[in-house]
Design a protein around this motif. Sequence first.
Motif, PDB file in Angstrom:
ATOM      1  N   THR A 244       0.808  -1.211   0.000  1.00 58.71           N
ATOM      2  CA  THR A 244       0.000   0.000   0.000  1.00 58.71           C
ATOM      3  C   THR A 244       0.844   1.264   0.000  1.00 58.71           C
ATOM      4  OG1 THR A 244      -1.657  -1.215   1.284  1.00 58.71           O
ATOM      5  CG2 THR A 244      -1.876   1.189   1.220  1.00 58.71           C
ATOM      6  N   PHE A 245       1.953   1.199   0.696  1.00 57.65           N
ATOM      7  CA  PHE A 245       2.769   2.397   0.876  1.00 57.65           C
ATOM      8  C   PHE A 245       4.142   2.175   0.247  1.00 57.65           C
ATOM      9  CE2 PHE A 245      -0.334   4.188   3.592  1.00 57.65           C
ATOM     10  CZ  PHE A 245      -0.850   3.148   4.358  1.00 57.65           C
ATOM     11  N   TRP A 246       4.646   3.235  -0.371  1.00 56.11           N
ATOM     12  CA  TRP A 246       5.921   3.165  -1.093  1.00 56.11           C
ATOM     13  C   TRP A 246       6.813   4.346  -0.728  1.00 56.11           C
ATOM     14  CZ3 TRP A 246       7.204  -0.830  -4.428  1.00 56.11           C
ATOM     15  CH2 TRP A 246       6.159  -1.725  -4.716  1.00 56.11           C
ATOM     16  N   GLY A 247       8.098   4.072  -0.665  1.00 51.26           N
ATOM     17  CA  GLY A 247       9.067   5.135  -0.488  1.00 51.26           C
ATOM     18  C   GLY A 247       9.366   5.798  -1.818  1.00 51.26           C
ATOM     19  N   GLN A 248      10.219   6.801  -1.794  1.00 50.41           N
ATOM     20  CA  GLN A 248      10.460   7.605  -2.982  1.00 50.41           C
ATOM     21  C   GLN A 248      11.496   7.005  -3.913  1.00 50.41           C
ATOM     22  OE1 GLN A 248      11.969   7.962  -0.185  1.00 50.41           O
ATOM     23  NE2 GLN A 248      13.977   8.904  -0.447  1.00 50.41           N
ATOM     24  N   GLY A 249      12.196   5.996  -3.503  1.00 52.64           N
ATOM     25  CA  GLY A 249      13.189   5.370  -4.367  1.00 52.64           C
ATOM     26  C   GLY A 249      14.590   5.866  -4.089  1.00 52.64           C
ATOM     27  N   SER A 250      15.535   4.960  -4.198  1.00 53.16           N
ATOM     28  CA  SER A 250      16.937   5.281  -3.987  1.00 53.16           C
ATOM     29  C   SER A 250      17.748   4.610  -5.096  1.00 53.16           C
ATOM     30  CB  SER A 250      17.393   4.784  -2.611  1.00 53.16           C
ATOM     31  OG  SER A 250      18.717   5.159  -2.347  1.00 53.16           O
ATOM     32  N   LEU A 251      18.559   5.401  -5.798  1.00 53.69           N
ATOM     33  CA  LEU A 251      19.288   4.891  -6.954  1.00 53.69           C
ATOM     34  C   LEU A 251      20.554   4.151  -6.523  1.00 53.69           C
ATOM     35  CD1 LEU A 251      19.735   4.695 -10.026  1.00 53.69           C
ATOM     36  CD2 LEU A 251      20.878   6.919  -9.892  1.00 53.69           C
ATOM     37  N   VAL A 252      20.690   2.950  -7.047  1.00 56.82           N
ATOM     38  CA  VAL A 252      21.900   2.149  -6.869  1.00 56.82           C
ATOM     39  C   VAL A 252      22.507   1.918  -8.249  1.00 56.82           C
ATOM     40  CG1 VAL A 252      22.814  -0.093  -6.194  1.00 56.82           C
ATOM     41  CG2 VAL A 252      21.086   1.040  -4.775  1.00 56.82           C
ATOM     42  N   THR A 253      23.758   2.306  -8.393  1.00 50.12           N
ATOM     43  CA  THR A 253      24.459   2.130  -9.657  1.00 50.12           C
ATOM     44  C   THR A 253      25.695   1.282  -9.414  1.00 50.12           C
ATOM     45  OG1 THR A 253      23.702   4.303 -10.426  1.00 50.12           O
ATOM     46  CG2 THR A 253      25.524   3.276 -11.627  1.00 50.12           C
ATOM     47  N   VAL A 254      25.790   0.180 -10.147  1.00 52.33           N
ATOM     48  CA  VAL A 254      26.930  -0.727 -10.005  1.00 52.33           C
ATOM     49  C   VAL A 254      27.718  -0.681 -11.304  1.00 52.33           C
ATOM     50  CG1 VAL A 254      27.682  -3.056  -9.470  1.00 52.33           C
ATOM     51  CG2 VAL A 254      25.537  -2.187  -8.506  1.00 52.33           C
TER      52      VAL A 254
END
Length: 124
Positions: free
Chosen positions: A112-122
Amino acid sequence: VQLQAFGGGLVQAGGSLRLSCAASGRAFSSYNMAWFRQAPGKEREFVAVNGRSGGRTYYADSVKGRFTISRDNTKNTVSLQMNSLKPEDTAVYYCAAGQAIWSSLTMASGYTFWGQGSLVTVSS
């Protein structure tokens, strides 16, 4: 419930990162907490879940043995420890909270609830 994720960044292949997600609101322990990710041009996919009852966990095959999800109900946080990262792990990672039954927990619709997102770059 409001979710805020942090801890993403740039890492070389084989390296490690730890994502965390802080939740506000009541009854954090009553929510299943999960991580999903979305790579450019791809659909959002399930990564891992830590269940609301007893902390039962489940992982996508692609991350099993490399990622570990954990939660601290006293601090209202859920974390994702990512080791042995690969370029294909590059994505925006989202934390999510929901109360669906266990069989629905790999689907985004189970949350139901979501965070705003966090970018991970490998990088390779």
